[in-house]
Design an enzyme around this catalytic site. Structure first.
Site, PDB file in Angstrom:
ATOM      1  N   GLU A  39       1.046  -1.081   0.024  1.00  6.07           N
ATOM      2  CA  GLU A  39      -0.144  -0.007  -0.110  1.00  6.07           C
ATOM      3  C   GLU A  39       0.920   1.339  -0.009  1.00  6.07           C
ATOM      4  O   GLU A  39       0.837   2.143   0.869  1.00  6.07           O
ATOM      5  CB  GLU A  39      -0.914   0.087   1.067  1.00  6.07           C
ATOM      6  CG  GLU A  39      -2.105   1.278   1.006  1.00  6.07           C
ATOM      7  CD  GLU A  39      -2.925   1.385   2.108  1.00  6.07           C
ATOM      8  OE1 GLU A  39      -3.499   0.464   2.827  1.00  6.07           O
ATOM      9  OE2 GLU A  39      -2.768   2.574   2.599  1.00  6.07           O
ATOM     10  N   HIS A  71       2.337   4.443  -1.921  1.00  5.50           N
ATOM     11  CA  HIS A  71       1.779   5.554  -2.712  1.00  5.50           C
ATOM     12  C   HIS A  71       2.659   6.459  -3.532  1.00  5.50           C
ATOM     13  O   HIS A  71       3.689   6.904  -3.197  1.00  5.50           O
ATOM     14  CB  HIS A  71       0.698   6.477  -2.253  1.00  5.50           C
ATOM     15  CG  HIS A  71      -0.283   5.536  -1.289  1.00  5.50           C
ATOM     16  ND1 HIS A  71      -1.162   4.642  -2.034  1.00  5.50           N
ATOM     17  CD2 HIS A  71      -0.671   5.594  -0.056  1.00  5.50           C
ATOM     18  CE1 HIS A  71      -1.947   4.119  -1.088  1.00  5.50           C
ATOM     19  NE2 HIS A  71      -1.750   4.430   0.033  1.00  5.50           N
ATOM     20  N   HIS A 117      -9.227   1.136  -0.869  1.00  2.00           N
ATOM     21  CA  HIS A 117      -8.640   2.154  -0.104  1.00  2.00           C
ATOM     22  C   HIS A 117      -9.614   3.143   0.267  1.00  2.00           C
ATOM     23  O   HIS A 117     -10.391   3.540  -0.363  1.00  2.00           O
ATOM     24  CB  HIS A 117      -7.397   2.597  -0.781  1.00  2.00           C
ATOM     25  CG  HIS A 117      -6.399   3.639  -0.100  1.00  2.00           C
ATOM     26  ND1 HIS A 117      -6.767   4.944   0.098  1.00  2.00           N
ATOM     27  CD2 HIS A 117      -5.349   3.318   0.540  1.00  2.00           C
ATOM     28  CE1 HIS A 117      -5.687   5.424   1.056  1.00  2.00           C
ATOM     29  NE2 HIS A 117      -4.775   4.407   1.067  1.00  2.00           N
ATOM     30  N   ASP A 159       2.203   1.909   3.724  1.00  2.00           N
ATOM     31  CA  ASP A 159       1.401   2.985   3.661  1.00  2.00           C
ATOM     32  C   ASP A 159       2.307   4.208   3.349  1.00  2.00           C
ATOM     33  O   ASP A 159       2.135   5.417   3.941  1.00  2.00           O
ATOM     34  CB  ASP A 159       0.565   3.509   4.583  1.00  2.00           C
ATOM     35  CG  ASP A 159      -0.592   4.361   4.250  1.00  2.00           C
ATOM     36  OD1 ASP A 159      -0.791   4.846   2.889  1.00  2.00           O
ATOM     37  OD2 ASP A 159      -1.587   4.825   4.912  1.00  2.00           O
TER      38      ASP A 159
END
Ligand code: MN
Length: 321
Positions: A7, A9, A159, A284
């Protein structure tokens, strides 16, 4: 020990420019603080990975509120973002892989884009940001996207996203400073909403229509491992239209990542409810620092076998890495 995270980004200059004026100022500040890291798909990102022993990031577009744009603009922006991500994965094939960004305002085009990303660009699935203009993904209009994901045999990563305006005002208004904003997002609201979104997908019968569909959710399961038994018991009264029990859909179709959740109690709950085969390590990044996740992973009270599954084995199997 090979370590994969999924996850993680990135952003493009074009998307941040196109969406900044549509986002709440607090969200923009949040993104601004890590903007340089979001935009980097090369050496500094890799240095941050090396500092925490992360071998491979499966990258996805950050939540930029693309659903607030009109369909054709959003479709063009994600097409370009997917191409840029594919370039990075081609430049560093050992370090980066991709989840496709899709513009769900145009579901047929989104399904075609997913197919392009998987077949032509080698992407491993898609990551979608919660609701689209306040509409949940069990709505029939999104069928082509799930159809494509099942046909391509790739997972859909769900998400969280910002709540619709009315929800924000009713649930999170009237609070001091930015506490309402944070309660609406990463402190609580995102996770409560996404957990509920997953239950909506289940009770809508989506998994009877797509029995091979695989969903990934982050944040240690968006509170579902803790609450699924009660949801199962209560919903059993009114789910005669489903082929299986609510908890069975959850345990058979969902995979859970650790993104942003770096404490042991929810991990142990998730282990007991889902088993080690469905838990995948994630950070994340850049919203959470890689090193914090690494320290959490290293200290997990699990067997060497389960550690291997969580750090890389499950991801390799699920994403065919
Ligand atoms: Mn995230």
């Amino acid at each position: 020990m090979r370590t994969i995270t999924l996850e993680e980004h990135f952003a493009t200059v074009e998307i941040l420019k196109a969406t900044a004026h549509l986002q709440p100022p607090a969200r923009n500040d949040f993104v601004k603080a890590v903007e340089a890291k979001l935009l980097d798909l090369g050496k500094s990102r890799i240095a941050d990975m090396d500092a925490a022993g992360i071998d491979l990031q499966v990258l996805s577009l950050t939540n930029a509120g693309l659903d607030k744009l009109d369909g054709s603009a959003a479709t063009a922006l994600v097409h370009d973002a997917n191409d840029k991500l594919a370039d990075a994965a081609r430049a560093y094939p050992q370090r980066f892989a991709g989840f496709a960004a899709l513009a769900l305002q145009e579901p047929d085009k989104a399904a075609a884009e997913l197919e392009r990303c998987v077949k032509k660009l080698g992407f491993k699935g898609t990551l979608l940001h919660g609701t689209v203009k306040g509409v949940f993904l069990d709505d029939a209009r999104f069928t082509p996207v799930f159809e494509a994901a099942q046909a391509l045999d790739v997972p859909v990563y769900l998400h969280p996203t910002l709540p619709p305006k009315e929800v924000e005002e009713a649930y999170f208004g009237g609070l001091p400073g930015l506490t309402g904003f944070f309660l609406a997002t990463a402190a609580w609201g995102w996770h409560a909403e996404l957990g509920m979104h997953c239950l909506r997908l289940i009770v809508s019968g989506l998994f009877d229509r797509f029995p091979k569909l695989k969903i990934i959710i982050g944040h240690m399961g968006e509170d579902l491992p803790f609450s699924i038994a009660r949801a199962d018991a209560v919903l059993a009264r009114e789910t005669k239209h489903l082929q299986r029990r609510v908890s069975e859909y959850f345990q058979q179709h969902f995979y859970i990542t650790t993104s942003g959740y770096f404490t042991v109690p929810p991990l142990l709950c998730t282990m007991q409810v889902m088993g080690a085969d469905r838990i995948l390590f994630s950070i994340d990044y850049p919203y959470s620092p890689n090193t914090v996740g690494r320290n959490f992973l290293n200290a997990l009270p699990v067997s060497a076998e389960d550690m291997g599954k969580i750090s890389h084995g499950n991801a390799e199997r699920l994403l065919k890495l």
